[in-house]
Design a protein around this motif. Structure first.
Motif, PDB file in Angstrom:
ATOM      1  N   ALA A  56      -3.066 -20.341  -2.971  1.00  0.00           N
ATOM      2  CA  ALA A  56      -3.996 -19.216  -3.024  1.00  0.00           C
ATOM      3  C   ALA A  56      -4.286 -18.840  -1.577  1.00  0.00           C
ATOM      4  O   ALA A  56      -4.966 -19.576  -0.864  1.00  0.00           O
ATOM      5  N   VAL A  57      -3.721 -17.726  -1.139  1.00  0.00           N
ATOM      6  CA  VAL A  57      -3.833 -17.286   0.246  1.00  0.00           C
ATOM      7  C   VAL A  57      -4.472 -15.905   0.267  1.00  0.00           C
ATOM      8  O   VAL A  57      -4.054 -15.011  -0.488  1.00  0.00           O
ATOM      9  N   THR A  58      -5.456 -15.711   1.129  1.00  0.00           N
ATOM     10  CA  THR A  58      -6.087 -14.413   1.285  1.00  0.00           C
ATOM     11  C   THR A  58      -5.377 -13.648   2.397  1.00  0.00           C
ATOM     12  O   THR A  58      -5.121 -14.190   3.464  1.00  0.00           O
ATOM     13  N   VAL A  59      -5.062 -12.390   2.124  1.00  0.00           N
ATOM     14  CA  VAL A  59      -4.350 -11.542   3.086  1.00  0.00           C
ATOM     15  C   VAL A  59      -5.097 -10.215   3.207  1.00  0.00           C
ATOM     16  O   VAL A  59      -5.516  -9.646   2.203  1.00  0.00           O
ATOM     17  N   LYS A  60      -5.253  -9.739   4.444  1.00  0.00           N
ATOM     18  CA  LYS A  60      -5.875  -8.434   4.665  1.00  0.00           C
ATOM     19  C   LYS A  60      -4.803  -7.358   4.629  1.00  0.00           C
ATOM     20  O   LYS A  60      -3.753  -7.501   5.250  1.00  0.00           O
ATOM     21  N   VAL A  61      -5.087  -6.306   3.877  1.00  0.00           N
ATOM     22  CA  VAL A  61      -4.179  -5.172   3.742  1.00  0.00           C
ATOM     23  C   VAL A  61      -4.990  -3.891   3.935  1.00  0.00           C
ATOM     24  O   VAL A  61      -6.219  -3.909   3.824  1.00  0.00           O
ATOM     25  N   PRO A  62      -4.335  -2.762   4.210  1.00  0.00           N
ATOM     26  CA  PRO A  62      -5.079  -1.503   4.342  1.00  0.00           C
ATOM     27  C   PRO A  62      -5.826  -1.169   3.045  1.00  0.00           C
ATOM     28  O   PRO A  62      -5.287  -1.343   1.951  1.00  0.00           O
ATOM     29  N   ALA A  63      -7.056  -0.709   3.170  1.00  0.00           N
ATOM     30  CA  ALA A  63      -7.877  -0.400   1.995  1.00  0.00           C
ATOM     31  C   ALA A  63      -7.278   0.742   1.177  1.00  0.00           C
ATOM     32  O   ALA A  63      -7.523   0.838  -0.018  1.00  0.00           O
ATOM     33  N   ALA A  64      -6.485   1.590   1.799  1.00  0.00           N
ATOM     34  CA  ALA A  64      -5.886   2.722   1.091  1.00  0.00           C
ATOM     35  C   ALA A  64      -4.691   2.308   0.226  1.00  0.00           C
ATOM     36  O   ALA A  64      -4.146   3.120  -0.509  1.00  0.00           O
ATOM     37  N   ALA A  65      -4.286   1.045   0.328  1.00  0.00           N
ATOM     38  CA  ALA A  65      -3.137   0.571  -0.452  1.00  0.00           C
ATOM     39  C   ALA A  65      -3.468   0.596  -1.944  1.00  0.00           C
ATOM     40  O   ALA A  65      -4.609   0.419  -2.343  1.00  0.00           O
ATOM     41  N   GLY A  66      -2.445   0.781  -2.750  1.00  0.00           N
ATOM     42  CA  GLY A  66      -2.644   0.873  -4.199  1.00  0.00           C
ATOM     43  C   GLY A  66      -2.210  -0.372  -4.921  1.00  0.00           C
ATOM     44  O   GLY A  66      -2.700  -1.455  -4.667  1.00  0.00           O
ATOM     45  N   SER A  67      -1.242  -0.231  -5.809  1.00  0.00           N
ATOM     46  CA  SER A  67      -0.762  -1.381  -6.566  1.00  0.00           C
ATOM     47  C   SER A  67       0.215  -2.173  -5.708  1.00  0.00           C
ATOM     48  O   SER A  67       0.893  -1.622  -4.838  1.00  0.00           O
ATOM     49  N   PHE A  68       0.302  -3.480  -5.984  1.00  0.00           N
ATOM     50  CA  PHE A  68       1.062  -4.369  -5.115  1.00  0.00           C
ATOM     51  C   PHE A  68       2.158  -5.114  -5.861  1.00  0.00           C
ATOM     52  O   PHE A  68       2.050  -5.389  -7.047  1.00  0.00           O
ATOM     53  N   ALA A  69       3.181  -5.470  -5.104  1.00  0.00           N
ATOM     54  CA  ALA A  69       4.234  -6.376  -5.556  1.00  0.00           C
ATOM     55  C   ALA A  69       4.479  -7.333  -4.395  1.00  0.00           C
ATOM     56  O   ALA A  69       4.218  -6.994  -3.235  1.00  0.00           O
ATOM     57  N   ILE A  70       4.959  -8.527  -4.700  1.00  0.00           N
ATOM     58  CA  ILE A  70       5.285  -9.487  -3.647  1.00  0.00           C
ATOM     59  C   ILE A  70       6.703  -9.977  -3.879  1.00  0.00           C
ATOM     60  O   ILE A  70       7.124 -10.197  -5.021  1.00  0.00           O
ATOM     61  N   GLY A  71       7.440 -10.125  -2.782  1.00  0.00           N
ATOM     62  CA  GLY A  71       8.813 -10.583  -2.910  1.00  0.00           C
ATOM     63  C   GLY A  71       9.523 -10.629  -1.569  1.00  0.00           C
ATOM     64  O   GLY A  71       8.894 -10.621  -0.517  1.00  0.00           O
ATOM     65  N   THR A  72      10.844 -10.659  -1.635  1.00  0.00           N
ATOM     66  CA  THR A  72      11.690 -10.744  -0.450  1.00  0.00           C
ATOM     67  C   THR A  72      12.708  -9.600  -0.494  1.00  0.00           C
ATOM     68  O   THR A  72      12.802  -8.884  -1.489  1.00  0.00           O
ATOM     69  N   PHE A  73      13.457  -9.477   0.586  1.00  0.00           N
ATOM     70  CA  PHE A  73      14.537  -8.499   0.635  1.00  0.00           C
ATOM     71  C   PHE A  73      15.861  -9.239   0.644  1.00  0.00           C
ATOM     72  O   PHE A  73      16.033 -10.222   1.362  1.00  0.00           O
ATOM     73  N   ASP A  74      16.814  -8.780  -0.178  1.00  0.00           N
ATOM     74  CA  ASP A  74      18.135  -9.415  -0.188  1.00  0.00           C
ATOM     75  C   ASP A  74      18.947  -8.917   1.010  1.00  0.00           C
ATOM     76  O   ASP A  74      18.477  -8.085   1.800  1.00  0.00           O
ATOM     77  N   ASP A  75      20.164  -9.398   1.157  1.00  0.00           N
ATOM     78  CA  ASP A  75      21.011  -9.044   2.291  1.00  0.00           C
ATOM     79  C   ASP A  75      21.317  -7.549   2.359  1.00  0.00           C
ATOM     80  O   ASP A  75      21.584  -7.015   3.435  1.00  0.00           O
ATOM     81  N   GLY A  76      21.237  -6.875   1.242  1.00  0.00           N
ATOM     82  CA  GLY A  76      21.479  -5.430   1.196  1.00  0.00           C
ATOM     83  C   GLY A  76      20.238  -4.603   1.457  1.00  0.00           C
ATOM     84  O   GLY A  76      20.280  -3.377   1.436  1.00  0.00           O
ATOM     85  N   GLY A  77      19.086  -5.267   1.657  1.00  0.00           N
ATOM     86  CA  GLY A  77      17.837  -4.559   1.924  1.00  0.00           C
ATOM     87  C   GLY A  77      17.071  -4.145   0.688  1.00  0.00           C
ATOM     88  O   GLY A  77      16.089  -3.414   0.771  1.00  0.00           O
ATOM     89  N   THR A  78      17.485  -4.639  -0.477  1.00  0.00           N
ATOM     90  CA  THR A  78      16.797  -4.320  -1.731  1.00  0.00           C
ATOM     91  C   THR A  78      15.655  -5.306  -1.950  1.00  0.00           C
ATOM     92  O   THR A  78      15.831  -6.512  -1.820  1.00  0.00           O
ATOM     93  N   PHE A  79      14.490  -4.772  -2.300  1.00  0.00           N
ATOM     94  CA  PHE A  79      13.316  -5.609  -2.544  1.00  0.00           C
ATOM     95  C   PHE A  79      13.497  -6.367  -3.848  1.00  0.00           C
ATOM     96  O   PHE A  79      13.828  -5.780  -4.878  1.00  0.00           O
ATOM     97  N   GLN A  80      13.284  -7.684  -3.806  1.00  0.00           N
ATOM     98  CA  GLN A  80      13.393  -8.559  -4.971  1.00  0.00           C
ATOM     99  C   GLN A  80      12.009  -9.131  -5.283  1.00  0.00           C
ATOM    100  O   GLN A  80      11.474  -9.919  -4.496  1.00  0.00           O
TER     101      GLN A  80
END
Length: 104
Positions: A56-80
């Protein structure tokens, strides 16, 4: 991650249970504002752990941000999207932040 003074921020919580396995490296997980397709934060966690470990980690993000996803980018630059982590927004206030009536 830092932000220029004057921009409003909010805190979100990254929660989940890390995979069990041999710990060989750390992985950077990016927090994506899905409405704007913009990276708004990141956390670095072990790729795997020897036994079950909840995070459980708290992270500060811009208040104007909307819905979120978390992940990594593959070698082709696609968000996973990461299947074992989630972003909860906004974080719940901690009990020690509570303000009650003052004694007079």
């Amino acid at each position: 991650m830092s932000y220029i003074t004057g921009f409003a921020v909010m805190e979100v919580a990254v929660r989940g249970v890390l995979p069990i396995g041999d710990t060989t490296e750390n992985v950077t997980y990016f927090i994506l504002d899905t409405a704007k397709s913009a990276i708004v934060g990141q956390v670095v966690l072990p790729k795997a752990v020897k036994r079950s470990l909840a995070v459980a980690v708290t992270v500060k993000v811009p208040a104007a941000a909307g819905s979120f996803a978390i992940g990594t980018f593959d070698d082709g630059g696609t968000f996973q999207t990461c299947s074992f982590l989630r972003v909860e927004s906004p974080t719940v206030a901690r009990p020690d932040d509570a303000v009650g009536p003052s004694a007079r």
